[in-house]
Design a protein around this motif. Structure first.
Motif, short mmCIF file in Angstrom:
data_model
loop_
_atom_site.label_atom_id
_atom_site.label_comp_id
_atom_site.label_asym_id
_atom_site.label_seq_id
_atom_site.Cartn_x
_atom_site.Cartn_y
_atom_site.Cartn_z
N ILE A 139 0.87 -1.18 0.00
CA ILE A 139 0.00 0.00 0.00
C ILE A 139 0.91 1.22 0.00
N THR A 140 1.11 1.81 -1.19
CA THR A 140 2.06 2.90 -1.33
C THR A 140 1.42 4.27 -1.12
N GLY A 141 0.18 4.41 -1.49
CA GLY A 141 -0.49 5.70 -1.33
C GLY A 141 -1.30 5.72 -0.05
N PRO A 142 -2.12 6.74 0.13
CA PRO A 142 -2.99 6.80 1.32
C PRO A 142 -4.01 5.68 1.30
N HIS A 143 -4.40 5.23 2.48
CA HIS A 143 -5.43 4.20 2.56
C HIS A 143 -6.74 4.72 1.99
N ARG A 144 -7.52 3.80 1.51
CA ARG A 144 -8.84 4.17 1.00
C ARG A 144 -9.62 4.87 2.11
N PRO A 145 -10.15 6.06 1.84
CA PRO A 145 -10.86 6.78 2.90
C PRO A 145 -12.15 6.05 3.28
N PRO A 146 -12.55 6.19 4.54
CA PRO A 146 -13.80 5.53 4.97
C PRO A 146 -15.00 6.09 4.23
N ASP A 147 -16.03 5.25 4.09
CA ASP A 147 -17.27 5.69 3.46
C ASP A 147 -17.90 6.81 4.27
N ARG A 148 -17.73 6.74 5.57
CA ARG A 148 -18.13 7.83 6.45
C ARG A 148 -17.05 7.97 7.51
N PRO A 149 -16.91 9.15 8.09
CA PRO A 149 -15.81 9.36 9.05
C PRO A 149 -15.83 8.33 10.17
N VAL A 150 -14.62 7.97 10.64
CA VAL A 150 -14.51 6.98 11.70
C VAL A 150 -14.84 7.59 13.05
N SER A 151 -15.00 8.92 13.09
CA SER A 151 -15.31 9.60 14.34
C SER A 151 -16.52 10.50 14.18
N VAL A 152 -17.10 10.89 15.31
CA VAL A 152 -18.26 11.78 15.35
C VAL A 152 -17.86 13.01 16.16
N GLY A 153 -18.15 14.19 15.62
CA GLY A 153 -17.79 15.43 16.29
C GLY A 153 -19.00 16.15 16.87
N PHE A 154 -18.81 16.73 18.04
CA PHE A 154 -19.84 17.53 18.69
C PHE A 154 -19.22 18.89 18.99
N SER A 155 -19.90 19.97 18.61
CA SER A 155 -19.36 21.31 18.85
C SER A 155 -20.49 22.32 18.96
N SER A 278 -8.09 3.37 9.87
CA SER A 278 -8.52 4.72 10.28
C SER A 278 -8.80 4.77 11.78
N LEU A 279 -9.43 3.71 12.31
CA LEU A 279 -9.74 3.69 13.74
C LEU A 279 -8.46 3.65 14.56
N VAL A 280 -7.50 2.83 14.15
CA VAL A 280 -6.24 2.72 14.89
C VAL A 280 -5.51 4.06 14.91
N HIS A 281 -5.52 4.77 13.80
CA HIS A 281 -4.81 6.06 13.76
C HIS A 281 -5.59 7.13 14.52
N PHE A 282 -6.90 7.00 14.61
CA PHE A 282 -7.67 7.88 15.49
C PHE A 282 -7.24 7.65 16.95
N LEU A 283 -7.10 6.39 17.34
CA LEU A 283 -6.67 6.05 18.70
C LEU A 283 -5.23 6.48 18.95
N LYS A 284 -4.39 6.36 17.94
CA LYS A 284 -2.99 6.74 18.08
C LYS A 284 -2.86 8.23 18.41
N ASP A 285 -3.77 9.03 17.87
CA ASP A 285 -3.75 10.46 18.15
C ASP A 285 -4.06 10.74 19.62
N ILE A 286 -4.88 9.88 20.23
CA ILE A 286 -5.25 10.03 21.65
C ILE A 286 -4.19 9.42 22.54
N LEU A 287 -3.59 8.32 22.08
CA LEU A 287 -2.60 7.57 22.86
C LEU A 287 -1.28 7.51 22.10
#
Length: 599
Positions: A139-155, A278-287
């Motif tokens: 996998i040389t390029g970016p991973h295939r983006p998720p069909d919908r974001p792996v996270s949910v934002g509240f603001s 995508s989920l693992v890299h979301f967690l990596k940002d937190i941990l």
């Protein structure tokens, strides 16, 4: 009039063998992933129905799934390829065809690991073979983006209460909340108070949460972060499902507490995602201190976690001048252990012969490691990644260590030119042996470590695990100060032992006798003798007995044994009591839910 000429379409298409078999392997991987997700998705229903026994069964079923699927595709491969099974040229073609089939998948990295599992089974590969397996990813390029974001934002919400209200609305369970408004108010107050203590008194700007819910044991977890200005704070909501409904049990706002939730000593989460990368890299940002490997393992993709760990250690070894050395602590009777100062893992090898009085066998030791893999680790049993046919540069080994390994583990360690090959080993996170920790620290730290040593023994007992050997050298202290167990050669089930109190001596001569004056069966255990194995000062022993004196009584062990035999699951909280909402701290999960778990 003559008939028009018939169209000629040429000979029928015959799919090349490499393409056909690549598709067969790809289909097997897709079947594995589909079944993995079916099992994982059950977790929500189990939580909503409080069906804890079935949730544990699901976790065990999912752990055994990978081997079952690889077994099946290996048999198919041997059948279909026949006398071309060991053709490297054919396998190069299969690899290339498989790469084209899978490189755009949402889980392409897992597909590569699955393929490697098959080729290593077939070829019994020593080291790596880049011709036929994915040593590095295609996998040389970016991973295939998720069909919908792996996270949910509240603001853009005015208060912490409003944020929690929106979150609970968005993450609705098919089970009622017991005290929704009360929980929101109390959790918001807890969050605001903890943030103020850290100097964060401004209102919350945003909360970002992983879209899937993380399930394990009796808990359901929302994992993400809080943003206030330029500051990002880890944020986890822990839910329990009590008698009268779903409740918020705890809020975790420290990286260390969230890290422990994802610890290498915990059972894997059941978390449903189509985009593990995508989920693992979301967690990596937190941990950020967690390895990518450890995060994949924590969400159930332990085989790919092992792949990531292998790549990580190879990269480290290529860029270091360090050498392996014998790990700190007393020499093992069954295992020999080495490590590298700059790499926080240990390599554990089963010795050719075991020191007296050990009477176990190599196969029995491996069975116990497999038991730990399948069992609830309760945050106290170190996860081990099993490696075969490691081929490492000889320069990584101190001469003295290499000679020692060849001497005591020569059946599985081989020297070939400038390479050392290890046929079988376990790789685990390095911790400080408890006896070493106590020797190197003062009274206060030693007392705290010993207290958690008692907690660890009790946590293991409640999951039906008896360490067998309670020597301090078999336990270790993590960087978070938690005590874990890592020596499995005598590990067994609590329910398999007969815990007894020593009969009173009939005479003074009985007391002086080197032999027991009463019958001792092979599975008899006398808890009062545990004191002797600890080998600590009188002052430390007195402090330990104030908290854990019941461990030295047969009554404690027989009570736990009885509860387990009666079908009770005894929950163990994966976070400190201080992180529970204040009104929940008086609720003991074991006492509250044990009766509910008798299905």
């Amino acid at each position: 009039m003559s008939a028009p000429p018939r169209a000629s379409y040429g000979p029928p298409f015959v799919e090349p063998p490499a393409s056909r078999h690549a598709r067969l392997v790809c289909d097997a991987f897709d079947a594995y992933q589909a079944r993995f997700r079916v099992i994982t998705r059950r977790a929500q229903r189990r939580f909503e129905q409080r069906n804890w026994h079935e949730l544990r069964s699901d976790a065990t079923e999912r752990l055994t799934l990978y081997r079952q699927v690889v077994d099946h595709i290996e048999a198919d491969t041997r059948h279909h390829l026949g006398d071309r099974l060991y053709s490297k040229d054919l396998w190069r073609q299969i690899r290339n065809a498989y790469s084209k089939l899978t490189r755009d998948k949402k889980d392409a990295e897992l597909a590569e690991t699955f393929y490697n599992s098959l080729t290593r089974r077939i070829f019994n590969t020593v080291g790596v073979d880049p011709q036929i397996e994915f040593v590095t990813t295609d996998i040389t390029g970016p991973h295939r983006p998720p069909d919908r974001p792996v996270s949910v934002g509240f603001s853009d919400l005015p208060t912490t209460d409003a944020f929690l209200d929106a979150i609970l609305e968005d993450y609705a369970f098919n089970a009622p909340y017991a005290h929704r408004e009360v929980d929101i108010r109390r959790a918001a107050q807890f969050i605001d108070d903890r943030l103020r203590r850290r100097g964060l008194s401004d209102p919350i700007d945003a909360i970002n949460l992983a879209r899937p819910v993380f399930y394990r044991g009796i808990g359901a977890y929302l994992v993400g972060s809080i943003t206030i200005g330029e500051t990002k704070v880890p944020f986890t909501l822990a839910f329990h499902h009590d008698d009268d409904g779903v409740v918020i049990d705890a809020v975790l706002l420290r990286e260390d507490d969230v890290s422990i939730l994802f610890s290498f000593a915990r059972t894997y989460f059941l978390v449903d995602t189509r985009h593990p990368h995508s989920l693992v890299h979301f967690l990596k940002d937190i941990l950020p201190r967690k390895r990518i490997a450890e995060l994949y393992i924590s969400i159930g993709y332990n085989k790919h976690g092992k792949t990531e760990l292998y790549r990580d250690l190879l990269h480290h070894f290529q860029h270091t001048d360090d050498q392996f050395e014998r790990a700190a602590g007393q020499r093992g009777m069954v295992m020999t252990v080495f490590t590298m100062p700059s790499y926080d893992m240990v390599f554990k090898l089963i010795k050719d012969t075991f020191d007296y009085p050990k009477s176990t066998t190599r196969s029995e030791v491996k069975e116990r490691y497999h038991l730990v893999f399948k069992h609830d680790r309760a945050g106290r049993l170190v996860d081990a990644q099993e490696f075969e046919h490691l081929r490492l540069n000889e320069r990584l080994f101190q001469d003295e260590l290499e000679d020692e390994l060849l001497d005591i583990a020569g059946n599985i360690v081989h020297h070939d030119g400038d390479r050392v090959t290890i046929d079988h080993c376990y790789v685990e996170r390095r911790v400080t042996p408890l006896d070493v920790y106590i020797r190197e620290n003062g009274f206060e730290r030693s007392r705290n470590a010993l207290t958690d040593y008692g907690n660890a023994i009790k946590d293991l007992a409640r999951t039906n695990i008896f360490p067998g050997d309670l020597l301090l050298k078999n336990f270790g202290v993590t960087r978070h100060g938690r005590v874990v167990f890592y020596d499995y050669d005598e590990l067994g089930f609590v329910t398999d032992y007969n815990f007894r109190s020593k009969p009173q001596a009939k005479s003074y001569m009985d007391e002086l006798s080197a032999d027991a004056w009463f019958y001792v069966g092979p599975d008899d255990v006398f808890p009062e003798e545990f004191r002797v194995t600890m080998g600590v000062s009188d002052e430390l022993m007195e402090a330990f007995e104030e908290v854990h004196g019941d461990l030295f009584t047969a009554e404690f062990w027989n009570d736990v044994q009885s509860r387990i035999e009666n079908g009770a699951l005894i929950p163990i909280l994966p976070y400190p009591p201080s992180e529970r909402l204040p009104h929940r701290r008086t609720v003991t999960p074991g006492k509250q839910t044990a009766d509910l778990m008798k299905q």
